[in-house]
Design a protein around this motif. Structure first.
Motif, PDB file in Angstrom:
ATOM      1  N   ALA A  40       0.828  -1.210   0.000  1.00  0.00           N
ATOM      2  CA  ALA A  40       0.000   0.000   0.000  1.00  0.00           C
ATOM      3  C   ALA A  40       0.863   1.262   0.000  1.00  0.00           C
ATOM      4  N   TYR A  41       1.865   1.272   0.880  1.00  0.00           N
ATOM      5  CA  TYR A  41       2.721   2.464   0.960  1.00  0.00           C
ATOM      6  C   TYR A  41       3.584   2.597  -0.293  1.00  0.00           C
ATOM      7  N   ALA A  42       3.944   1.458  -0.905  1.00  0.00           N
ATOM      8  CA  ALA A  42       4.723   1.506  -2.148  1.00  0.00           C
ATOM      9  C   ALA A  42       3.892   2.117  -3.271  1.00  0.00           C
ATOM     10  N   ALA A  43       2.588   1.797  -3.286  1.00  0.00           N
ATOM     11  CA  ALA A  43       1.708   2.384  -4.304  1.00  0.00           C
ATOM     12  C   ALA A  43       1.688   3.904  -4.134  1.00  0.00           C
ATOM     13  N   ARG A  44       1.592   4.317  -2.885  1.00  0.00           N
ATOM     14  CA  ARG A  44       1.563   5.743  -2.566  1.00  0.00           C
ATOM     15  C   ARG A  44       2.871   6.442  -2.992  1.00  0.00           C
ATOM     16  N   ALA A  45       3.992   5.733  -2.772  1.00  0.00           N
ATOM     17  CA  ALA A  45       5.305   6.327  -3.066  1.00  0.00           C
ATOM     18  C   ALA A  45       5.741   6.096  -4.507  1.00  0.00           C
ATOM     19  N   LYS A  46       4.977   5.285  -5.244  1.00  0.00           N
ATOM     20  CA  LYS A  46       5.329   4.938  -6.638  1.00  0.00           C
ATOM     21  C   LYS A  46       6.682   4.237  -6.701  1.00  0.00           C
ATOM     22  N   ILE A  47       6.886   3.290  -5.806  1.00  0.00           N
ATOM     23  CA  ILE A  47       8.122   2.503  -5.791  1.00  0.00           C
ATOM     24  C   ILE A  47       7.747   1.041  -6.047  1.00  0.00           C
ATOM     25  N   PRO A  48       8.377   0.374  -7.050  1.00  0.00           N
ATOM     26  CA  PRO A  48       8.037  -1.023  -7.328  1.00  0.00           C
ATOM     27  C   PRO A  48       8.375  -1.951  -6.157  1.00  0.00           C
ATOM     28  N   ALA A  49       7.446  -2.890  -5.883  1.00  0.00           N
ATOM     29  CA  ALA A  49       7.621  -3.800  -4.752  1.00  0.00           C
ATOM     30  C   ALA A  49       7.527  -5.241  -5.224  1.00  0.00           C
ATOM     31  N   LEU A  50       8.484  -6.087  -4.782  1.00  0.00           N
ATOM     32  CA  LEU A  50       8.401  -7.529  -5.024  1.00  0.00           C
ATOM     33  C   LEU A  50       8.183  -8.198  -3.676  1.00  0.00           C
ATOM     34  N   ILE A  51       7.114  -8.977  -3.562  1.00  0.00           N
ATOM     35  CA  ILE A  51       6.736  -9.544  -2.263  1.00  0.00           C
ATOM     36  C   ILE A  51       6.557 -11.058  -2.395  1.00  0.00           C
ATOM     37  N   ILE A  52       7.232 -11.800  -1.493  1.00  0.00           N
ATOM     38  CA  ILE A  52       7.223 -13.258  -1.580  1.00  0.00           C
ATOM     39  C   ILE A  52       6.642 -13.837  -0.286  1.00  0.00           C
ATOM     40  N   LEU A  53       5.675 -14.749  -0.419  1.00  0.00           N
ATOM     41  CA  LEU A  53       5.090 -15.311   0.802  1.00  0.00           C
ATOM     42  C   LEU A  53       4.915 -16.823   0.693  1.00  0.00           C
ATOM     43  N   PRO A  54       4.853 -17.504   1.852  1.00  0.00           N
ATOM     44  CA  PRO A  54       4.626 -18.946   1.831  1.00  0.00           C
ATOM     45  C   PRO A  54       3.281 -19.256   1.188  1.00  0.00           C
ATOM     46  N   SER A  55       3.210 -20.378   0.451  1.00  0.00           N
ATOM     47  CA  SER A  55       2.002 -20.652  -0.344  1.00  0.00           C
ATOM     48  C   SER A  55       0.766 -20.874   0.530  1.00  0.00           C
ATOM     49  N   ASP A  56       0.943 -21.244   1.808  1.00  0.00           N
ATOM     50  CA  ASP A  56      -0.241 -21.463   2.639  1.00  0.00           C
ATOM     51  C   ASP A  56      -0.576 -20.262   3.533  1.00  0.00           C
ATOM     52  N   ALA A  57       0.034 -19.118   3.273  1.00  0.00           N
ATOM     53  CA  ALA A  57      -0.273 -17.905   4.058  1.00  0.00           C
ATOM     54  C   ALA A  57      -1.708 -17.447   3.766  1.00  0.00           C
ATOM     55  N   PRO A  58      -2.313 -16.654   4.671  1.00  0.00           N
ATOM     56  CA  PRO A  58      -3.707 -16.230   4.489  1.00  0.00           C
ATOM     57  C   PRO A  58      -3.948 -15.527   3.150  1.00  0.00           C
ATOM     58  N   ARG A  59      -5.178 -15.600   2.671  1.00  0.00           N
ATOM     59  CA  ARG A  59      -5.463 -15.123   1.320  1.00  0.00           C
ATOM     60  C   ARG A  59      -5.792 -13.625   1.265  1.00  0.00           C
ATOM     61  N   THR A  60      -6.414 -13.098   2.308  1.00  0.00           N
ATOM     62  CA  THR A  60      -6.840 -11.684   2.226  1.00  0.00           C
ATOM     63  C   THR A  60      -5.665 -10.738   1.953  1.00  0.00           C
ATOM     64  N   PRO A  61      -4.555 -10.837   2.698  1.00  0.00           N
ATOM     65  CA  PRO A  61      -3.473  -9.895   2.436  1.00  0.00           C
ATOM     66  C   PRO A  61      -2.895 -10.006   1.019  1.00  0.00           C
ATOM     67  N   ARG A  62      -2.898 -11.228   0.459  1.00  0.00           N
ATOM     68  CA  ARG A  62      -2.297 -11.307  -0.883  1.00  0.00           C
ATOM     69  C   ARG A  62      -3.198 -10.641  -1.916  1.00  0.00           C
ATOM     70  N   LYS A  63      -4.532 -10.679  -1.669  1.00  0.00           N
ATOM     71  CA  LYS A  63      -5.433  -9.948  -2.576  1.00  0.00           C
ATOM     72  C   LYS A  63      -5.178  -8.451  -2.459  1.00  0.00           C
ATOM     73  N   GLU A  64      -4.920  -8.008  -1.220  1.00  0.00           N
ATOM     74  CA  GLU A  64      -4.601  -6.588  -1.026  1.00  0.00           C
ATOM     75  C   GLU A  64      -3.343  -6.205  -1.810  1.00  0.00           C
TER      76      GLU A  64
END
Ligand SMILES: Cc1ncc(COP(=O)(O)O)c(C=O)c1O
Ligand SMILES: [Zn+2]
Length: 414
Positions: free
Chosen positions: A146-170
């Protein structure tokens, strides 16, 4: 008077200092996290001249103790001070007279991770960072995206495949590049480090840059303001990577050095899930560092961290304050989550529920006394974890299906 009283960075292990004026990750000599050191006398004088309670009610009111040099580099989604309030129903149930919660669920993106993202990304932008990468169990990734969108800075984010779904949709909604890996946040972290090394990308993993922690520190600064008549006896925190605990402890130490708080510090209590409790184990065995957990299991994903980079600082905060470390079961986490909702109308995240379950266990064992003033940090909103919330909704086709409700209504009248 300058915006920040930051003086230099110091390695948390070998204590060598480094300049904050260029991009830094961990200490090049020992790979330990850097910590920010401030001119506390300067901050003290500034707070006297411009009292905190006359400043806007956001975490940026503490700017002298934050690393950002210039206000214009601030990346903010408006971060309110999070309220502290009593939980009377649950307090009665567990046998405490004074149980308070600090609810971090009201921050942008619904968790305390917004603090680290706002301060960390502001400073990253100030230093000219052009892209960043991070591993996450969910909430930190959502906040940074969210803050990267605000700052216009590209973000690469990696998470475990069984992590909760709501944050990845965000994260996807905010336009980040998001990937899943098999394994834990530790595996996601190794892939992040490899990419960052190969392409010179800024690594914002927990404690691998010096400034996220400073955002987390504002929880402690707020707590001190919110208990003007004396700090709580214990602060209970659901712990994974540990930046929350280290941050609160550092805030209180800095305030103590500034003469803003007196007396002993609150006991820092860390709670982990029994299926992933490296810090609890290390604490019980009297060790300074933890050993990595091979197969961590817990529904409280934010605490599914097999080994924290800053484990020695977390354990130090617990021991120095006379605190303790406690593991809770998945059953206790689910029960606490349901009970808080029922007793107090408060829907917490599983991590927050774990902290409350820890309070119940420590009260039952007598470690917490009935008269103790206890503050629990609910680190995120329950609304971020609805996929696996322990609530089933039955079908209805006839008013006879409403038996439980009808019984409650008729009992009330009787
Ligand atoms: C909701 C929630 N609570 C607690 C934690 C653990 O916090 P820390 O890494 O500061 O120990 C996390 C981390 O992901 C989290 O998302
Ligand atoms: Zn070092």
């Amino acid at each position: 008077m300058s915006y920040s009283a930051l003086v230099h960075l110091v390695c948390s292990r070998c204590h060598k200092t480094a300049t904050p004026e260029v991009i830094q990750q961990t200490c090049p000599d020992c790979d330990a996290p850097y910590l920010c050191e401030y001119d506390l006398e300067r901050a003290r004088a500034a707070w006297e001249q411009h009292p905190l309670n006359e400043r806007p009610p956001t975490l940026w009111r503490y700017h002298e103790l934050l690393p950002l040099q210039s206000e214009e580099n601030r990346v903010s989604l408006y971060e309110p001070l999070t309220g502290v309030w009593p939980l009377r129903g649950y307090a009665k149930k567990v046998g405490l007279k004074h149980l308070y919660v600090k609810d971090e669920g009201i921050l942008p993106t619904g968790s305390f991770k917004a603090r680290g993202a706002s301060v960390g990304l502001s400073r990253a932008r100030e230093l000219g960072v052009r892209a960043f990468a991070m591993p996450t169990n969910g909430n930190a990734g959502a906040a940074w995206a969210a803050y990267a969108a605000r700052a216009k800075i590209p973000a690469l984010i990696i998470l475990p495949s069984d992590a909760p779904r709501t944050p990845r949709k965000e994260m996807l909604a905010y336009g980040a590049d998001v990937f899943v890996v098999d394994g834990t946040i530790g595996d996601a972290g190794r892939l992040t480090q490899a990419l960052c090394k190969a392409y010179g990308v800024y690594d914002v993993s927990t404690l691998r840059e010096p400034y996220r922690l400073e955002g987390k520190k504002t929880m402690g600064l707020e707590i001190a303001e919110q208990f003007p008549d004396g700090l709580p006896d214990a602060i209970v925190y659901p712990t994974g990577g540990g930046a929350g605990v280290i941050g609160i402890h550092r805030a209180l130490l800095q305030l103590q050095a500034m003469g803003r708080i007196q007396g002993p510090l609150p006991k820092m209590v860390i709670v982990q899930a029994q299926g992933c409790a490296p810090l609890v184990r290390a604490f019980e065995q009297g060790k300074r560092v933890s050993e990595s957990i091979e197969h961590p299991v817990t529904s409280a994903f934010g605490m599914r961290v097999p080994k924290a980079l800053g484990d020695f600082m977390i354990l130090e905060a617990v021991r120095e304050t006379g605190g303790t470390a406690i593991g809770v079961s998945e059953r206790q986490i689910a029960d606490a989550r349901r009970q808080l909702a029922e007793e107090d109308g408060f829907f917490v995240c599983p991590e927050g529920a774990a902290a409350f379950a820890g309070v119940e266990t420590l009260r039952a064992s007598g470690w917490l006394k009935q008269k103790d003033r206890v503050l629990v940090v609910n680190t995120g909103s329950g609304l971020k974890y609805t996929d696996d919330a322990p609530f089933d909704v039955p079908h209805a086709s006839h008013i006879g299906d409403f038996a439980r409700f009808i019984k409650r209504v008729t009992n009330d009248r009787a």
